[in-house]
Design an enzyme around this catalytic site. Structure first.
Site, PDB file in Angstrom:
ATOM      1  N   GLY A  65       0.236  -1.357  -0.035  1.00  0.00           N
ATOM      2  CA  GLY A  65      -0.434   0.054  -0.266  1.00  0.00           C
ATOM      3  C   GLY A  65       0.693   0.890   0.194  1.00  0.00           C
ATOM      4  N   SER A 304      13.067 -15.823  12.908  1.00  0.00           N
ATOM      5  CA  SER A 304      13.140 -15.672  11.063  1.00  0.00           C
ATOM      6  C   SER A 304      13.402 -16.617  10.597  1.00  0.00           C
ATOM      7  CB  SER A 304      13.820 -14.748  10.014  1.00  0.00           C
ATOM      8  OG  SER A 304      14.729 -14.550   9.373  1.00  0.00           O
ATOM      9  N   ARG A 351       8.883 -24.208   3.439  1.00  0.00           N
ATOM     10  CA  ARG A 351       8.369 -24.152   4.764  1.00  0.00           C
ATOM     11  C   ARG A 351       7.779 -25.383   5.228  1.00  0.00           C
ATOM     12  NH1 ARG A 351       7.351 -17.575   5.198  1.00  0.00           N
ATOM     13  NH2 ARG A 351       9.506 -16.864   5.549  1.00  0.00           N
TER      14      ARG A 351
END
Length: 662
Positions: A65, A304, A351
């Site tokens: 955005g 992370s 993942r």
């Protein structure tokens, strides 16, 4: 792919109806490496004087955005930017840690735009569009140059050149990073670019505003209804085009790595107005999160994925060793299970695979940490080998802030004791269906970043979310939205128009209803129960029996919500209970659609793992003959079944085959 003519031919067909096929007709033809260049040239232009007459609403100030607002504002359009936070800098993009991918091949290790394209399609288990993914890979190289020019402090090597590291699902180093604060640094860059346009007067900023409805007039998006979250005032904002950059919907699971305010309301309100929802069941479970510690938690904390570069994941070989101090367990008694099962990729498998294998070893009784029910839900992420190889100072330079965060939360130092991690909901690959121009099925309504479905397929590779958000905001949307805005200037819309009045009245009626129920249960209790249902039956492993049970449970919970929720306070002031109630009401409807989507897709692919569809060695088994399509869901109307539209996925440049990381 087998052609089916009725919903009865599909699993779960009693819960939806089958609509007409859908297709993306805007992607150019020709060699894939030329398609985006061809589109950029062929897209219509808007001359500078006309840009000043056109207005754009952008909902969300995260990386997608903020970068879109900055770029559109600099081009001369009048932009209205909305966020529910007290500052655009508090958007959830700030929480991204590990890095951002780009195919610049600085390491000369075989990377290229085509390899990033291939890795992304393969990592998404062949459930994403080739056109969109190649474009994303192509613009990735420009993103880094843009951010460096903004002053983003990427890590550099000894000679001063930009440094890279690896992430899951790849065998090259293409991830640019700023320690464990990459999202924060990138967002500051995009925020500063946007604030420059605020100062120039091309961007108008509305903080502490929540979008509650999209205005559709003559079949086109022409504005939004928003609530001032401080005063409670319901406001009408009109424009020529609306862009949703409102992020994902992981908080449908209650516990996730998302900020507590993250919600689905903007995209769900658009869905109810006619925007199709693509692949809602595709959610990502991140393997590297701090495990759940009890019922008191309202969110989970991500560690992370970059830690998997130097940390080794293991559990004890014997269940009787799981309660021991890990430093007392010798190497011979440790199972480095990812390195054992996937020798080619080791700890850097994608993942979805790393998450499922962590669940598997814990289900075997070899998890570590405190007992949660009958099992220990944790595995070790061990840096002892890295510390021996690199020194503590070198490890601290790369991961120090992540280690500090872990120690503050758990009271344990990763320099001394291995981290304990476990999978948690992190990202959603599903989102509003968009075409090549990022336009939804509502003309004039665009969706960028995590709010759309378009680039990641059934599983997102690590460090690709920041790439998509900035790629969409800086480079893709500003070029594709021109095709729509070139028809302007458009006829003004009055606030008295029936469609505008109707949208505003719908918001006011919904708020009034929520406040008038005055039941016995808190909003949070409903949200937590919904999250438990979703995690249990639509989480890491899904079955037909479980998904059907989930649909029944969610419908009963939704019915009770509208009879028995208690929303404190009033509508004309700051009221967080009211904010949560509206969001949870939308999560209840979304959760039902997610389960129906997961039920109808009787295959395993990426983050969607059906127990009925596995290989002999327990890996995900796709069914390309029957399910090589995007599921684009149309809202069927209040109380009616959703409508499934299929977009066939065609692979011209990458061979469709079962994934292997061994």
């Amino acid at each position: 792919m087998t052609d089916t003519n009725t919903s009865a031919d599909l699993p779960g067909g009693d819960l939806f109806t089958l609509g007409a096929p859908i297709a993306d007709t805007k992607a150019p033809d020709g060699p894939i490496e030329n398609r985006w260049t061809k589109a950029e040239f062929n897209n219509r232009l808007v001359n500078p004087s006309n840009r000043r007459k056109l207005s754009v609403i952008i909902v969300g100030t995260g990386l997608a955005g903020a970068s879109a607002a900055a770029t559109m504002g600099e081009s001369g359009y009048h932009v209205k930017s909305f966020c529910y936070q007290d500052s655009p800098r508090r958007a959830h993009s700030i929480a991204a840690q590990g890095g951002i991918n780009a195919a610049k091949n600085y390491n000369n290790d075989g990377d290229s735009v085509h390899r990033l394209f291939y890795d992304t399609v393969k990592g998404g288990d062949y459930r994403s569009r080739e056109d969109n993914v190649y474009r994303l890979s192509e613009v990735s190289t420009r993103i880094i140059d843009q951010c460096v020019a903004q002053g983003v402090p990427f890590a550099r090597d000894y000679g001063g050149l930009l440094d890279n590291r690896s992430f899951g699902g790849v065998q090259v180093a293409r991830t640019f990073y700023a320690r464990g604060q990459t999202g924060q640094q990138l967002l500051i860059g995009a925020y500063q670019a946007m604030e420059r346009q605020v100062a120039n007067g091309t961007v108008e900023q509305f903080t502490r505003h929540e979008m509650l409805e999209v205005i559709v007039k003559d079949g086109k998006a022409r504005g939004i209804i928003a609530r001032d979250m401080v005063t409670g005032e319901i406001e009408t904002h009109l424009a020529d085009v609306v862009v949703l950059a409102s992020g994902g919907y992981g908080n449908v699971f209650f516990l996730s790595t998302n900020a507590m305010g993250c919600n689905v309301t903007a995209t769900w309100r658009a869905h109810r107005k006619g925007a199709y929802f693509g692949n809602p069941c595709y959610t990502q479970i991140h393997p590297t999160c701090i495990p759940v510690s009890g019922d008191h938690q309202s969110k989970l904390t991500l560690m992370s994925e970059s830690l998997r570069n130097d940390g080794r994941i293991w559990v004890p070989k014997r269940a009787e060793d799981c309660g021991k101090d890990p430093r007392e367990i010798p190497e011979a008694d440790r199972d480095y299970y990812l390195e054992r099962i996937y020798p080619a990729f080791g700890n850097l498998v994608p993942r979805d695979i790393a998450s499922r294998q962590a669940k598997n070893v814990c289900d075997e009784g070899r998890g570590v940490g405190p007992l949660v029910g009958d099992f220990r839900r944790g595995v070790y992420l061990d840096f002892s080998a890295a510390l021996a190889r690199m020194s503590e100072e070198a490890v601290a330079e790369k991961y120090g802030n992540l280690f500090d965060m872990y120690q503050r939360i758990t009271g344990e130092s990763p320099y001394d004791v291995p981290m304990r991690i476990y999978p948690a909901v992190h990202y959603t690959m599903g989102g509003l269906w968009v075409d090549y121009d990022l336009e939804t099925t509502i003309p004039g309504l665009f969706a960028v970043g995590e709010a759309n479905f378009s680039d990641h397929g059934a599983n997102r590779l690590g460090a690709s979310s920041l790439m998509q958000c900035l790629g969409d905001g800086y480079f893709v949307l500003p070029n594709t939205i021109r095709n729509y805005l070139a028809d302007g200037p458009f006829e003004p819309v009055s606030e008295d128009a029936p469609e505008v009045v109707e949208a505003r009245q719908a918001v006011e009626d919904r708020i009034s209803t929520l406040l008038s129920i005055n039941g016995d249960r808190t909003v949070d209790s409903f949200h937590r129960e919904l999250g438990n249902i979703m995690w249990e039956y639509c989480g890491m492993e899904r079955t037909e029996e479980g998904l059907r049970k989930a649909v029944d449970l969610i419908r009963a919970l939704k019915d009770e919500f509208w009879r028995n929720v208690k929303v404190l306070g009033s509508a004309d002031t700051l009221n967080q209970s009211l904010e949560k109630a509206g969001r949870v009401a939308d999560f209840l409807e979304l959760g039902e659609l997610m389960c129906i989507d997961a039920l109808h897709r009787r295959e395993s692919c990426g983050g969607h793992f059906r127990a009925e569809s596995v290989t002999d060695d327990g890996e995900a088994l796709r069914d390309d003959e029957n399910f090589a399509y995007v599921a684009a869901w149309e809202f069927g109307g209040e109380g009616s079944a959703p409508v499934l539209h299929k977009e066939d996925l065609v692979y011209e440049f990458i061979e469709l085959k079962q994934r292997s990381y061994k």
